[in-house]
Design an enzyme around this catalytic site. Sequence first.
Site, short mmCIF file in Angstrom:
data_model
loop_
_atom_site.label_atom_id
_atom_site.label_comp_id
_atom_site.label_asym_id
_atom_site.label_seq_id
_atom_site.Cartn_x
_atom_site.Cartn_y
_atom_site.Cartn_z
CE LYS A 1 61.80 -14.65 14.95
NZ LYS A 1 60.39 -14.85 14.64
N GLY B 1 61.56 -6.73 16.38
CA GLY B 1 60.96 -8.05 16.21
C GLY B 1 61.75 -8.91 15.23
CB SER B 2 60.48 -11.60 13.05
OG SER B 2 59.63 -12.08 14.05
CB THR B 3 63.63 -7.25 10.88
OG1 THR B 3 63.60 -6.49 12.08
CG2 THR B 3 62.38 -6.96 10.07
#
Lengths: 112, 583
Positions: free
Chosen positions: B287, B283-285
């Site tokens: 980004k 997921g967002s890690t």
Amino acid sequence: MNIQRSHIFGFIGLVGFAFALYWAKAEAQSARERVVALQNEVDKERRDVRTLEAEVAWMERPDRLEATARQKMGLVPLSAANTASLETLDEVAPVAPTATAPVTPPAEAPLP
Amino acid sequence: MTKSLNLNTEPTPEWPREEARDQGGVATARGRTLLLSLMFCVGFMGLSARAIQIGLFRPVDEAATAARADAIPPSKRADIVDRNGQLLATSLVAHSLYADPKRIWDPVETAKALRTVFPELNEAELIGKLSSKSRFEWLKRRLSPKQKQAVWALAQPGLEFVEESDRVYPMGRLAGHVIGSMQPGGKGINGMERAMNDRLMTGDGVTPVKLSIDSRIQYLVETELAREASSQRAIGGAGIIMDVRTGEVIASASWPFMDPNKPETNSPNEQNNRVTNSRYEMGSTFKVFTVAIGLEDKVITPDSRFDARAPMQIGEETIHDFHGQNKMLSVVEILSHSSNIGTVRIARSVGAQRVKEFFNRIGLMEAAGGELAESARPILPQRWSDIAAATASFGHGIAVSPMAVTAAYGAISNGGNYVRPTFLARGDGAAVSSRQVLSSQTSTTIVDLMRKVVTEGTGRRADALGYLVAGKTGTGEKAGPNGYDANRRVSSFAGVFPANEPRYSVLILLDEPKGSAQTGGVATAGMTAAPSVARIVERAAPLLGIAPTRTLALADVPQSDSAQGAVAPQSNPRSQNATLEAQ
């Protein structure tokens, strides 16, 4: 057969040489057995040292140390709130002025 | 009729003999005597020769073998220690019990007696073993001294002990997945026992293998991970701290833990090392990586703005924001609010191939388990299309191990150099091979942006008291047969500390957290993994020799008569700070 003196000396020398060789061999064997015995002792000591080191490590488990330090000594984990550098130590924990008189060295007591 | 005796002896032709006549008997006897003497001589010469050979020429070692056989030498398998020399694995002598069935008087009685000491053994199986026709049957391996004494006390004939080398892990479950375990008397099953098997066996048995793990930090990470994973009712968890300069893994915890002392009792879930052997869509890690590409390629600046006002359509996929802001977002805001839409726009501006190439450079496309054999390769998009790169840019459609993410965070924060993670301690001054993946300027910028995530964004609960943490939250959904399942999440926080000069990367991951009373039933990364990271950093940083950046001590100092001065732990010689541990 005519036995000459040189034959006798030669025979005695041969016997003496054989005995010396046997003696050296026996000494070597004895030394070797001492080495083996010492090696056995070293091996046993190493095994014992390993056992003790394992027991020390078991006693030094972090969970045990933490619980012991908390229960027996009242210590808590280190945090930023109770951390100071040497430069700020005086500010953090100033030396309180002592109300008592200067300590004078005690009179020498006779040794028992 | 009587026969008269003729006393008048007349000479006869045979008697008296005039002389003894040799008929060959004397010669035969003499020959036999000579032969016998010769045989004795040969025999004695043979014996003498053998005596001389034994007395003078036999090697001395032969005599020593008997004396040597009664002592088992210590195991040649080397010990395993942590980076401070703390013993983690060693070999001791254990006694194992076997039976000689031919000497067993009554198998039933013996079996019943044995079950008083070992109630866990099956009586029927024992009777079968004790009645067999062989001369050797294992009954129980690795007895404790008390068990051995109890078996002695049974006084049953036919029960014998044999000394065996036994691998012991005195720290118990601490770092169990990293250390690994052993088959009885055999090879390593997993962990470093397996990975380093040859090195452990080929040495002198005295020089230990030194791991990069710091058992004190490992304990802190394990304690916090277990606490959070249990309270969140997660099915698993992972926690890592890695030195970003050397790649040394300081702590690596996989929950549920594994007990290396009892490998046979560990379930498959416990045996699995989630740090290196599980793959997650993080997921967002991810980004942070996408933003790093944009900054490095100078496609964006921290102040660049992207349209996140509405969901974004790519092919058949619609990209939404979990924390929808519905406005134009700067790069700082894209990270701090974890905007999927903004991240995808950055990814599209750098291109799919560049995303793929950068992910490869920072080690996300290879197994990252260091020396461990339990090191899973990532699951990658089959084709790096625009949609694949777009979803990968915010951590979906690509599954990697937590260790890979931790190493990648180290690379983008240490000045831009990727260092492979290792579980072996590096010597002081040892050369570290690395590859440049970012400029140091970009690295500094990306750490500043991650710091803002902690101060202003979704990672606020990761802000540790007294220490600067920078990082990013990530809440991914696990894929199921019917697509992504919103009820099966992976919550994680990846970051670095101290943010002003990153030295360690840190990651906490919870596998399917369910929420807890403390978090109000919420199981997102910001509420679960982030506070765990804060607690870990607060306790680990002092032990790692990192001075606090705030003068907290001046504001609130506990005053106690029992306060005791203590110097900092000696594991990190760089630490020059005197520390005070007080009640």
